[in-house]
Design a protein around this motif. Structure first.
Motif, mmCIF file in Angstrom:
data_model
loop_
_atom_site.group_PDB
_atom_site.id
_atom_site.type_symbol
_atom_site.label_atom_id
_atom_site.label_comp_id
_atom_site.label_asym_id
_atom_site.label_seq_id
_atom_site.Cartn_x
_atom_site.Cartn_y
_atom_site.Cartn_z
ATOM 1 N N ILE A 47 32.800 -0.901 -53.893
ATOM 2 C CA ILE A 47 33.608 -1.690 -54.823
ATOM 3 C C ILE A 47 34.457 -2.660 -54.014
ATOM 4 C CG2 ILE A 47 35.476 -1.591 -56.528
ATOM 5 C CD1 ILE A 47 34.444 1.270 -57.206
ATOM 6 N N LYS A 48 34.406 -3.927 -54.371
ATOM 7 C CA LYS A 48 35.222 -4.945 -53.709
ATOM 8 C C LYS A 48 36.641 -4.848 -54.264
ATOM 9 C CE LYS A 48 31.401 -7.999 -52.763
ATOM 10 N NZ LYS A 48 30.782 -9.307 -52.977
ATOM 11 N N ILE A 49 37.541 -4.360 -53.454
ATOM 12 C CA ILE A 49 38.907 -4.055 -53.880
ATOM 13 C C ILE A 49 39.619 -5.290 -54.425
ATOM 14 C CG2 ILE A 49 41.157 -3.187 -53.116
ATOM 15 C CD1 ILE A 49 39.506 -1.738 -50.830
ATOM 16 N N TYR A 50 39.635 -6.360 -53.639
ATOM 17 C CA TYR A 50 40.360 -7.567 -54.026
ATOM 18 C C TYR A 50 39.846 -8.106 -55.362
ATOM 19 C CZ TYR A 50 42.469 -12.194 -53.791
ATOM 20 O OH TYR A 50 43.194 -13.320 -54.073
ATOM 21 N N LYS A 51 38.535 -8.096 -55.546
ATOM 22 C CA LYS A 51 37.941 -8.621 -56.786
ATOM 23 C C LYS A 51 38.409 -7.841 -58.011
ATOM 24 C CE LYS A 51 35.300 -11.988 -55.413
ATOM 25 N NZ LYS A 51 35.605 -13.340 -55.778
ATOM 26 N N LYS A 52 38.575 -6.522 -57.880
ATOM 27 C CA LYS A 52 39.027 -5.715 -59.024
ATOM 28 C C LYS A 52 40.476 -6.032 -59.378
ATOM 29 C CE LYS A 52 35.176 -3.662 -59.712
ATOM 30 N NZ LYS A 52 34.349 -4.079 -60.833
ATOM 31 N N PHE A 53 41.312 -6.248 -58.361
ATOM 32 C CA PHE A 53 42.703 -6.616 -58.630
ATOM 33 C C PHE A 53 42.783 -8.018 -59.213
ATOM 34 C CE2 PHE A 53 43.604 -2.859 -56.305
ATOM 35 C CZ PHE A 53 44.880 -2.482 -56.666
ATOM 36 N N GLU A 54 41.990 -8.920 -58.688
ATOM 37 C CA GLU A 54 41.965 -10.297 -59.197
ATOM 38 C C GLU A 54 41.519 -10.325 -60.660
ATOM 39 O OE1 GLU A 54 40.469 -14.404 -57.234
ATOM 40 O OE2 GLU A 54 38.914 -12.865 -57.475
ATOM 41 N N LYS A 55 40.504 -9.538 -61.004
ATOM 42 C CA LYS A 55 40.013 -9.477 -62.382
ATOM 43 C C LYS A 55 41.087 -8.926 -63.322
ATOM 44 C CE LYS A 55 36.592 -7.262 -65.341
ATOM 45 N NZ LYS A 55 35.506 -6.283 -65.404
ATOM 46 N N SER A 56 41.740 -7.842 -62.920
ATOM 47 C CA SER A 56 42.789 -7.248 -63.760
ATOM 48 C C SER A 56 43.942 -8.221 -63.966
ATOM 49 C CB SER A 56 43.306 -5.948 -63.149
ATOM 50 O OG SER A 56 42.302 -4.976 -63.163
ATOM 51 N N SER A 82 41.546 -9.666 -49.203
ATOM 52 C CA SER A 82 40.860 -8.574 -48.515
ATOM 53 C C SER A 82 39.376 -8.654 -48.833
ATOM 54 C CB SER A 82 41.412 -7.222 -48.963
ATOM 55 O OG SER A 82 40.664 -6.173 -48.377
ATOM 56 N N LYS A 83 38.576 -8.499 -47.819
ATOM 57 C CA LYS A 83 37.132 -8.434 -48.005
ATOM 58 C C LYS A 83 36.652 -6.983 -47.941
ATOM 59 C CE LYS A 83 36.154 -13.035 -46.130
ATOM 60 N NZ LYS A 83 36.551 -13.697 -47.293
ATOM 61 N N ASN A 84 37.589 -6.054 -47.782
ATOM 62 C CA ASN A 84 37.236 -4.643 -47.672
ATOM 63 C C ASN A 84 36.701 -4.094 -48.988
ATOM 64 O OD1 ASN A 84 38.006 -4.623 -45.024
ATOM 65 N ND2 ASN A 84 39.948 -3.589 -45.364
ATOM 66 N N THR A 85 35.897 -3.049 -48.860
ATOM 67 C CA THR A 85 35.364 -2.355 -50.027
ATOM 68 C C THR A 85 35.756 -0.885 -49.935
ATOM 69 O OG1 THR A 85 33.266 -1.853 -48.930
ATOM 70 C CG2 THR A 85 33.365 -3.896 -50.211
ATOM 71 N N ILE A 86 35.628 -0.210 -51.054
ATOM 72 C CA ILE A 86 35.828 1.238 -51.105
ATOM 73 C C ILE A 86 34.584 1.828 -51.747
ATOM 74 C CG2 ILE A 86 37.066 1.080 -53.314
ATOM 75 C CD1 ILE A 86 38.632 3.573 -52.524
ATOM 76 N N PHE A 120 37.590 3.366 -60.762
ATOM 77 C CA PHE A 120 38.515 2.643 -59.880
ATOM 78 C C PHE A 120 39.027 1.370 -60.551
ATOM 79 C CE2 PHE A 120 39.610 -0.523 -56.713
ATOM 80 C CZ PHE A 120 40.479 0.178 -55.904
ATOM 81 N N GLU A 121 38.186 0.759 -61.391
ATOM 82 C CA GLU A 121 38.572 -0.487 -62.054
ATOM 83 C C GLU A 121 39.816 -0.315 -62.929
ATOM 84 O OE1 GLU A 121 36.588 -4.173 -64.506
ATOM 85 O OE2 GLU A 121 35.362 -2.453 -64.015
ATOM 86 N N GLU A 148 47.289 -6.634 -47.562
ATOM 87 C CA GLU A 148 47.338 -6.648 -46.102
ATOM 88 C C GLU A 148 46.158 -5.842 -45.585
ATOM 89 O OE1 GLU A 148 51.159 -5.638 -44.162
ATOM 90 O OE2 GLU A 148 51.932 -5.517 -46.221
ATOM 91 N N GLU A 149 45.249 -6.516 -44.895
ATOM 92 C CA GLU A 149 44.154 -5.791 -44.260
ATOM 93 C C GLU A 149 44.652 -5.238 -42.945
ATOM 94 O OE1 GLU A 149 40.503 -7.936 -43.749
ATOM 95 O OE2 GLU A 149 39.844 -7.445 -45.769
ATOM 96 N N LYS A 150 44.636 -3.929 -42.811
ATOM 97 C CA LYS A 150 45.069 -3.288 -41.570
ATOM 98 C C LYS A 150 43.967 -3.377 -40.517
ATOM 99 C CE LYS A 150 49.043 -1.986 -43.111
ATOM 100 N NZ LYS A 150 50.251 -2.561 -42.577
ATOM 101 N N ASN A 151 42.731 -3.222 -40.951
ATOM 102 C CA ASN A 151 41.540 -3.400 -40.122
ATOM 103 C C ASN A 151 40.371 -3.540 -41.085
ATOM 104 O OD1 ASN A 151 40.595 -0.733 -40.833
ATOM 105 N ND2 ASN A 151 41.904 0.115 -39.226
ATOM 106 N N GLU A 152 39.141 -3.456 -40.591
ATOM 107 C CA GLU A 152 37.995 -3.675 -41.469
ATOM 108 C C GLU A 152 37.774 -2.543 -42.476
ATOM 109 O OE1 GLU A 152 34.043 -3.179 -39.377
ATOM 110 O OE2 GLU A 152 35.411 -3.234 -37.653
ATOM 111 N N TYR A 153 38.531 -1.457 -42.360
ATOM 112 C CA TYR A 153 38.371 -0.327 -43.269
ATOM 113 C C TYR A 153 39.623 -0.003 -44.075
ATOM 114 C CZ TYR A 153 34.448 0.355 -40.109
ATOM 115 O OH TYR A 153 33.329 0.162 -39.354
ATOM 116 N N ARG A 154 40.781 -0.468 -43.658
ATOM 117 C CA ARG A 154 42.048 -0.080 -44.288
ATOM 118 C C ARG A 154 42.730 -1.285 -44.923
ATOM 119 N NH1 ARG A 154 42.323 4.682 -45.348
ATOM 120 N NH2 ARG A 154 44.561 4.702 -45.311
#
Length: 185
Positions: free
Chosen positions: A36-45, A66-70, A76-77, A102-108
């Motif tokens: 799931i693309k985290i940023y996209k879900k927040f942007e949609k909401s 953030s380009k990170n996913t979960i 989650f949505e 804030e992207e802490k790294n490529e996973y956080r």
């Protein structure tokens, strides 16, 4: 017009998903996890709730990206929707809600939603994640059932996400201040 229809449809769908999760949480996690693309879900909401905020003169803003996913469940949505809806409900009119990535790294990823409103009493703060608990400072000012932060916390538990709430009062003994909800994925 089509954006309004999309927003209304998304809002309705999220409400049904929330009801399903409240009545049968196990059903919500019976399916496989997916990226799931985290940023996209927040942007949609944020987009779906923009009109609700605008009616009260509240500005919704995103800062960072953030380009990170979960690897998560469909439910989650509901999380960003609940967090934004709570922030809108308890914000002062003509204020701003800021969602900072804030992207802490490529996973956080750390996500903080900040709004200005009535803050709970110090003794109530630890209980706000319990179902049905609402601050006495907001009971007469806003309608609610005390399930927003409870639901957000439950969704975070399902996804092993850290959730915290912090406050800063404008002046000592003030009931008005900044409210910060932070999730760490």
């Amino acid at each position: 017009m089509s954006r309004n229809i999309y927003s209304a449809s998304s809002l309705f769908s999220i409400r049904l998903d929330t009801y399903d999760f409240l009545t049968n949480p196990e059903l919500s996690i019976s399916f496989d996890r997916k990226p799931i693309k985290i940023y996209k879900k927040f942007e949609k909401s944020l987009h779906v709730l923009k009109y609700q905020a605008h009616k009260r003169g509240i500005k919704l803003s995103l800062e960072g990206i953030s380009k990170n996913t979960i690897l998560g469940y469909d439910l989650f949505e509901i999380l960003p929707f609940i967090l934004f809806e709570n922030a809108i409900k308890y914000s002062l009119d003509d204020s701003e809600i800021l969602c900072r990535f804030e992207e802490k790294n490529e996973y956080r990823t750390k996500i903080t939603i900040q709004n200005r409103g009535i803050v709970p009493e110090k003794l109530e703060r630890d209980d706000l994640f319990l179902r049905g608990v609402r601050s006495k400072n907001v009971k007469n000012a806003y309608n609610g059932n005390g399930i927003g932060l409870f639901l957000a916390n439950e969704i975070c538990k399902f996804h092993n996400i850290g959730l915290s709430v912090n406050y800063s009062e404008t002046t000592p003994h003030s009931k008005i201040g900044n409210f910060y909800v932070t999730i760490e994925i």
